[in-house]
Scaffold this active site. Structure first.
Site, PDB file in Angstrom:
ATOM      1  N   ARG A 105       2.275  -5.097   5.879  1.00  0.00           N
ATOM      2  CA  ARG A 105       1.517  -4.084   5.143  1.00  0.00           C
ATOM      3  C   ARG A 105       2.264  -2.767   5.243  1.00  0.00           C
ATOM      4  NH1 ARG A 105      -4.728  -2.791   4.485  1.00  0.00           N
ATOM      5  NH2 ARG A 105      -4.501  -0.914   3.248  1.00  0.00           N
ATOM      6  N   ASP A 126       0.837  -1.202   0.000  1.00  0.00           N
ATOM      7  CA  ASP A 126       0.000   0.000   0.000  1.00  0.00           C
ATOM      8  C   ASP A 126       0.875   1.257   0.000  1.00  0.00           C
ATOM      9  OD1 ASP A 126      -2.315   1.465   0.021  1.00  0.00           O
ATOM     10  OD2 ASP A 126      -2.635   1.289   2.191  1.00  0.00           O
ATOM     11  N   ASN A 186     -10.378  -3.388  -6.445  1.00  0.00           N
ATOM     12  CA  ASN A 186      -9.616  -2.395  -7.222  1.00  0.00           C
ATOM     13  C   ASN A 186     -10.214  -2.128  -8.612  1.00  0.00           C
ATOM     14  OD1 ASN A 186      -6.354  -3.396  -5.905  1.00  0.00           O
ATOM     15  ND2 ASN A 186      -7.687  -1.713  -5.256  1.00  0.00           N
ATOM     16  N   ARG A 218      -0.583   9.099 -10.060  1.00  0.00           N
ATOM     17  CA  ARG A 218      -0.650   7.859  -9.273  1.00  0.00           C
ATOM     18  C   ARG A 218       0.021   6.687 -10.005  1.00  0.00           C
ATOM     19  NH1 ARG A 218      -3.955   7.314  -5.106  1.00  0.00           N
ATOM     20  NH2 ARG A 218      -4.321   5.129  -5.634  1.00  0.00           N
TER      21      ARG A 218
HETATM   22  C1  FPP Z   1      -1.981   0.055  -3.334  1.00  0.00           C
HETATM   23  O1  FPP Z   1      -1.495   1.384  -3.258  1.00  0.00           O
HETATM   24  C2  FPP Z   1      -1.354  -0.651  -4.445  1.00  0.00           C
HETATM   25  C3  FPP Z   1      -2.025  -1.267  -5.432  1.00  0.00           C
HETATM   26  C4  FPP Z   1      -3.487  -1.303  -5.526  1.00  0.00           C
HETATM   27  C5  FPP Z   1      -1.320  -1.924  -6.554  1.00  0.00           C
HETATM   28  C6  FPP Z   1      -0.011  -2.579  -6.243  1.00  0.00           C
HETATM   29  C7  FPP Z   1       0.770  -2.667  -7.503  1.00  0.00           C
HETATM   30  C8  FPP Z   1       2.119  -2.576  -7.615  1.00  0.00           C
HETATM   31  C9  FPP Z   1       3.002  -2.494  -6.450  1.00  0.00           C
HETATM   32  C10 FPP Z   1       2.809  -2.521  -8.933  1.00  0.00           C
HETATM   33  C11 FPP Z   1       2.524  -3.598  -9.913  1.00  0.00           C
HETATM   34  C12 FPP Z   1       2.669  -4.970  -9.383  1.00  0.00           C
HETATM   35  C13 FPP Z   1       3.450  -5.925  -9.901  1.00  0.00           C
HETATM   36  C14 FPP Z   1       3.432  -7.281  -9.323  1.00  0.00           C
HETATM   37  C15 FPP Z   1       4.363  -5.681 -11.016  1.00  0.00           C
HETATM   38  P1  FPP Z   1      -2.507   2.581  -3.439  1.00  0.00           P
HETATM   39  O2  FPP Z   1      -2.573   2.920  -4.870  1.00  0.00           O
HETATM   40  O3  FPP Z   1      -3.810   2.232  -2.823  1.00  0.00           O
HETATM   41  O4  FPP Z   1      -1.789   3.721  -2.646  1.00  0.00           O
HETATM   42  P2  FPP Z   1      -2.508   4.874  -1.821  1.00  0.00           P
HETATM   43  O5  FPP Z   1      -3.184   4.217  -0.634  1.00  0.00           O
HETATM   44  O6  FPP Z   1      -1.362   5.730  -1.393  1.00  0.00           O
HETATM   45  O7  FPP Z   1      -3.458   5.570  -2.730  1.00  0.00           O
END
Ligand code: FPP
Length: 263
Positions: A190, A22, A70, A35
């Site tokens: 996390r 996250d 998501n 983002r």
């Molecule tokens: C949550 O952060 C993250 C995700 C929903 C996606 C995770 C994806 C990656 C780390 C990159 C791609 C993955 C691979 C395996 C290549 P958020 O966007 O919710 O962050 P925020 O809470 O700060 O908005």
């Protein structure tokens, strides 16, 4: 990748680490970036986490890459994440295979756009001989959904007389889940500053040690990962017993999920 050089004895290091990655969005916003750029930087942190796991001889790493919730994000962000998955699969496949890393998906791979699905299926197939480590990507994954789907599948088989209710125990149930080839989670990390599970591995992390970190996922580097493993290594895992019982009986009394056990 460097040669494996585990800092912790096999008896105390986690066998299965799961990570809720996250904080990509906030990492980007704090730098005036889109983002999607945070997710791209997050993919670099994924590479580093995989390398660390392999070097530390941790057998299973499961990453929450895309939850079933998501899909509700703006389509531009969903598309960016789907592209990143394709890029990751294409760019990393050679190194994953060279390092004996098998790739696996938990969740609903059928939900992915066909281009992403094909790339992910290809890397799974390309790395299928890996026997040093299993990297699982949770894609269109929801913990409750996985439990409910398993319950439904068993109900259908029970109605057809193929399963007796008394046969259903934890291992039997687990075999119906998309995580069936994975053992129990030992350590769940996390990043991003929140202390919640967000529907990740609800069944499999029943006895996991939890580590909630304030840093954003793109800042999760090898030293932080190793610190989490070091802390894990100092924990006494009692699985409902007393400290004295653990000292006397050892960890063997607890029967964790047996991945992929048949019959
Ligand atoms: C949550 O952060 C993250 C995700 C929903 C996606 C995770 C994806 C990656 C780390 C990159 C791609 C993955 C691979 C395996 C290549 P958020 O966007 O919710 O962050 P925020 O809470 O700060 O908005």
């Amino acid at each position: 990748m460097k040669e494996a050089n585990p800092l912790f004895d096999k008896a105390v290091r986690p066998r299965h680490v799961a990570i809720i990655m996250d904080g990509n969005g906030r990492w980007a916003q704090a730098r005036g970036l889109e983002r999607a750029e945070g997710h791209a930087e997050g993919a670099n942190a994924v590479r580093e986490a995989v390398t660390t796991c392999r070097e530390q001889e941790i057998e299973y790493l499961t990453l929450y890459a895309f939850s079933n919730a998501n899909w509700q994000r703006p389509s531009i962000e969903v598309e960016a994440l789907m592209r990143l998955l394709v890029e990751f699969a294409e760019k990393e496949k050679a190194e994953l295979r060279e390092n004996g890393i098998r790739v696996n998906v938990v969740g609903e791979i059928e939900d992915l756009p066909s281009h992403t699905r094909r790339a992910v299926e290809h890397v799974i197939d390309y790395c299928s001989d890996g026997d040093r480590m299993t990297l699982s990507l949770a894609l269109s994954y929801g913990g409750r959904q996985d439990i409910v789907n398993a319950a439904r599948a068993l109900a259908v088989r029970a109605r057809a007389g193929l399963v007796l209710p008394e046969e259903i125990d934890e291992n039997f149930f687990h075999r119906e889940m998309t995580t069936h080839s994975l053992p129990d989670v030992d350590l769940l990390i996390r990043t991003g500053g929140e202390a919640r599970l967000s529907d990740f591995l609800l069944f499999e992390a029943a006895y996991a040690e939890l580590a909630f970190l304030d840093i954003m996922w793109p800042d999760f580097k090898e030293d932080t990962f190793i610190e989490c493993v070091r802390r894990y290594a100092t924990k006494e895992r009692r699985f409902g017993r007393t400290s004295a019982q653990v000292a006397q009986e050892g960890a063997k009394v607890f029967q964790p999920l047996r991945p992929g056990s048949e019959g």
